[in-house]
Design an enzyme around this catalytic site. Structure first.
Site, PDB file in Angstrom:
ATOM      1  N   LYS A 122       0.862  -1.189   0.000  1.00  0.00           N
ATOM      2  CA  LYS A 122       0.000   0.000   0.000  1.00  0.00           C
ATOM      3  C   LYS A 122       0.891   1.230   0.000  1.00  0.00           C
ATOM      4  O   LYS A 122       2.005   1.201   0.536  1.00  0.00           O
ATOM      5  CB  LYS A 122      -0.876   0.027   1.257  1.00  0.00           C
ATOM      6  CG  LYS A 122      -2.126   0.858   1.101  1.00  0.00           C
ATOM      7  CD  LYS A 122      -3.196   0.069   0.391  1.00  0.00           C
ATOM      8  CE  LYS A 122      -4.471   0.866   0.241  1.00  0.00           C
ATOM      9  NZ  LYS A 122      -5.574   0.008  -0.215  1.00  0.00           N
TER      10      LYS A 122
HETATM   11  P1  NAD Z   1     -13.048   7.355  -2.671  1.00  0.00           P
HETATM   12  O1  NAD Z   1     -12.094   8.444  -2.396  1.00  0.00           O
HETATM   13  O2  NAD Z   1     -13.494   7.091  -4.063  1.00  0.00           O
HETATM   14  O3  NAD Z   1     -14.377   7.553  -1.791  1.00  0.00           O
HETATM   15  C1  NAD Z   1     -14.345   7.745  -0.405  1.00  0.00           C
HETATM   16  C2  NAD Z   1     -15.706   8.277   0.049  1.00  0.00           C
HETATM   17  O4  NAD Z   1     -15.722   8.354   1.473  1.00  0.00           O
HETATM   18  C3  NAD Z   1     -16.017   9.668  -0.464  1.00  0.00           C
HETATM   19  O5  NAD Z   1     -17.423   9.785  -0.633  1.00  0.00           O
HETATM   20  C4  NAD Z   1     -15.544  10.564   0.700  1.00  0.00           C
HETATM   21  O6  NAD Z   1     -16.212  11.830   0.726  1.00  0.00           O
HETATM   22  C5  NAD Z   1     -15.940   9.706   1.875  1.00  0.00           C
HETATM   23  N1  NAD Z   1     -15.123   9.945   3.080  1.00  0.00           N
HETATM   24  C6  NAD Z   1     -13.785  10.120   3.140  1.00  0.00           C
HETATM   25  N2  NAD Z   1     -13.403  10.307   4.424  1.00  0.00           N
HETATM   26  C7  NAD Z   1     -14.529  10.237   5.173  1.00  0.00           C
HETATM   27  C8  NAD Z   1     -14.814  10.353   6.554  1.00  0.00           C
HETATM   28  N3  NAD Z   1     -13.835  10.609   7.444  1.00  0.00           N
HETATM   29  N4  NAD Z   1     -16.103  10.203   6.964  1.00  0.00           N
HETATM   30  C9  NAD Z   1     -17.082   9.956   6.081  1.00  0.00           C
HETATM   31  N5  NAD Z   1     -16.887   9.854   4.760  1.00  0.00           N
HETATM   32  C10 NAD Z   1     -15.628   9.994   4.320  1.00  0.00           C
HETATM   33  O7  NAD Z   1     -12.371   6.044  -2.029  1.00  0.00           O
HETATM   34  P2  NAD Z   1     -12.736   4.529  -2.331  1.00  0.00           P
HETATM   35  O8  NAD Z   1     -11.795   4.011  -3.342  1.00  0.00           O
HETATM   36  O9  NAD Z   1     -14.213   4.397  -2.508  1.00  0.00           O
HETATM   37  O10 NAD Z   1     -12.274   3.863  -0.939  1.00  0.00           O
HETATM   38  C11 NAD Z   1     -13.131   3.820   0.189  1.00  0.00           C
HETATM   39  C12 NAD Z   1     -12.621   2.733   1.135  1.00  0.00           C
HETATM   40  O11 NAD Z   1     -12.616   1.474   0.440  1.00  0.00           O
HETATM   41  C13 NAD Z   1     -11.189   2.929   1.630  1.00  0.00           C
HETATM   42  O12 NAD Z   1     -11.099   2.364   2.920  1.00  0.00           O
HETATM   43  C14 NAD Z   1     -10.377   2.087   0.665  1.00  0.00           C
HETATM   44  O13 NAD Z   1      -9.130   1.694   1.184  1.00  0.00           O
HETATM   45  C15 NAD Z   1     -11.324   0.906   0.490  1.00  0.00           C
HETATM   46  N6  NAD Z   1     -11.105   0.104  -0.722  1.00  0.00           N
HETATM   47  C16 NAD Z   1     -11.116   0.663  -1.958  1.00  0.00           C
HETATM   48  C17 NAD Z   1     -10.964  -0.138  -3.084  1.00  0.00           C
HETATM   49  C18 NAD Z   1     -11.020   0.416  -4.470  1.00  0.00           C
HETATM   50  O14 NAD Z   1     -10.972  -0.387  -5.434  1.00  0.00           O
HETATM   51  N7  NAD Z   1     -11.168   1.697  -4.671  1.00  0.00           N
HETATM   52  C19 NAD Z   1     -10.753  -1.516  -2.933  1.00  0.00           C
HETATM   53  C20 NAD Z   1     -10.764  -2.074  -1.648  1.00  0.00           C
HETATM   54  C21 NAD Z   1     -10.952  -1.246  -0.547  1.00  0.00           C
END
Ligand code: NAD
Length: 432
Positions: A122
């Site tokens: 990561k």
């Molecule tokens: P992203 O940036 O596309 O979306 C994140 C969302 O969460 C946004 O709507 C943002 O406004 C909101 N957010 C951010 N901080 C916040 C907080 N403190 N309180 C409430 N809302 C908050 O990110 P993503 O890719 O959707 O990732 C979200 C989670 O999923 C992370 O933990 C990431 O590690 C995990 N994840 C992502 C993927 C992927 O393929 N993108 C895969 C596995 C896990």
């Protein structure tokens, strides 16, 4: 469902100061408890507690106002025992080396659980991505990629998008790497645009995978997704897709949120309108025809399914007693703290763990990498079928261990993964 033994740390651990981060302690606490069941030899257990390699860099960026910004960046590789390391890159003000180390460790377990030939990594840059212009973001990404050159590569470590990074970020990374080696190397990153070797369904894969796991998990718990009320925290790449997929499968999404807060309608939200509003207003705030709620309130709304899909440490010792969902499906990485795990278990609320529930993203990243290496691309039906097979296989393996060894789901998932990695580590031995 098995009775959950307490998850709070079994013993105080001495951590090197650079890893002394609450999220790393959370990952290590989970690991230490799972190790009690995994029965891997002590040297294997000792090796898995720390990352293999970590790189810390500083990234100078010429800002639009003529000043020079300098941003800290990190890449941590937890284990390369099963293959090249794999994991996302995030841009966020909370990024630390310890946070990356925790997320890298979870990537190792996630890949092993689905039997993908990868280890975990990561990376991230500590910055406020919303305050940077597209030109500044491009400069930051290209220089960060250049700093990572000694440790990344299509057979060494393959980045992907995570919080606040996207297809464009990956296209810049792919181009920067390709310029250094003198030819196009699409397989250096996944989550790219289709035009440079991306895969169909990669952008949707994590959210779709969440719902595949949830559907299979609810059936095993004796409930049905159809008609169930769902609350989704985070309306980004994972949460928004999961919310749409939930409604397509007949569930009722009653609340969603972004970092500024959420919107709630017990009758069910019209997600087409919610998405249109977010696109136009660059956030959910002010969405009419629904009640505004804070993120704290949203986590406690009555519902069948709570999907935390925003960020880590959202369900905590402080609020877990007030969670009103019947099941929690972790779309985000690490959204439930150790203390919250204990409280939810005591209250009989099953948690579908992150390393299983959000593994659809890395599964289709693997498909993208394989397609890039072969220079042969698959259609959406083939990818959806392969993804469904992998996710259902993961659910079956976790459930089987949970039942046979009477372990809560998170512990069962971790033990399954640790045994996969442990067997490989034992077979390879410790070099030299
Ligand atoms: P992203 O940036 O596309 O979306 C994140 C969302 O969460 C946004 O709507 C943002 O406004 C909101 N957010 C951010 N901080 C916040 C907080 N403190 N309180 C409430 N809302 C908050 O990110 P993503 O890719 O959707 O990732 C979200 C989670 O999923 C992370 O933990 C990431 O590690 C995990 N994840 C992502 C993927 C992927 O393929 N993108 C895969 C596995 C896990």
């Amino acid at each position: 469902m098995a009775e959950a033994p307490p998850l709070t740390p079994a013993r105080e651990v001495e951590l090197p100061p650079e890893l002394d981060d609450p999220l790393y302690r959370q990952a290590l606490g989970q690991l230490d408890h799972a190790l009690q069941h995994a029965a891997v030899p002590p040297p294997v257990a000792a090796k898995l507690r720390y990352p293999e390699r970590a790189l810390s860099v500083s990234i100078p960026v010429k800002m639009d106002d003529g000043s020079l910004g300098v941003f800290p960046g990190y890449r941590v590789q937890h284990s390369s025992v099963l293959g090249p390391t794999k994991g996302g890159i995030r841009y966020d003000l909370a990024v630390t080396l310890g946070e990356c180390a925790a997320l890298a460790m979870w990537m190792t377990w996630k890949c092993a659980l689905l039997r993908l030939p990868y280890g975990g990594a990561k990376g991230g840059v500590r910055c406020d991505p919303r305050s940077l212009s597209p030109r500044e973001l491009e400069g930051l990404t290209r220089r960060f990629t250049t700093e990572l050159l000694p440790i990344i590569g299509p057979e060494r470590d393959i980045p992907a998008p995570d919080m606040a990074t996207d297809e464009q970020t990956m296209a810049w990374m792919m181009d920067t790497y390709s310029m250094q080696v003198g030819h196009a190397v699409p397989e250096i990153v996944t989550g790219k645009p289709l035009s440079v070797g991306g895969s169909v369904l990669r952008p949707e894969a994590t959210g779709i995978g969440v719902v595949m796991v949830l559907d299979a998990g609810l059936r095993r718990l004796g409930w049905l997704l159809q008609g169930s009320s769902c609350v989704v925290q985070g309306y980004g790449k994972v949460g928004a897709v999961a919310a749409h997929e939930l409604t397509e499968r007949g569930a009722r999404v009653v609340a969603v949120s972004d970092i500024a807060g959420g919107v709630h309608d017990p009758a069910g939200l019209d997600l087409v309108q919610v998405s249109a509003w977010r696109r136009e207003h660059r956030g959910l705030a002010g969405f009419p025809d629904a009640q505004a709620v804070t993120n704290a309130e949203l986590l406690e709304l009555p519902c069948v399914v709570l999907v935390p899909a925003a960020t880590e440490k959202q369900v905590t010792g402080e609020n877990a007693g007030r969670v009103s969902a019947r099941v929690v499906a972790e779309g985000a990485n690490g959204p439930t703290t150790l203390e919250a795990d204990d409280i939810l278990a005591e209250r009989g609320i099953p948690v579908l763990p992150d390393i299983l529930t959000n593994a659809g993203g890395v599964a289709v990243s693997y498909f993208e990498w394989v397609q890039d290496i072969q220079r042969l691309f698959w259609g959406p039906d083939e990818i959806r079928i392969r993804l469904g097979d992998l996710m259902r296989d993961g659910v079956s393996r976790v459930w089987a261990l949970s039942e046979s060894e009477r372990l809560p789901l998170r512990r069962a998932a971790l033990v399954t993964s640790i045994r996969e990695v442990g067997d490989a580590l034992e077979a390879r031995g410790f070099y030299p």
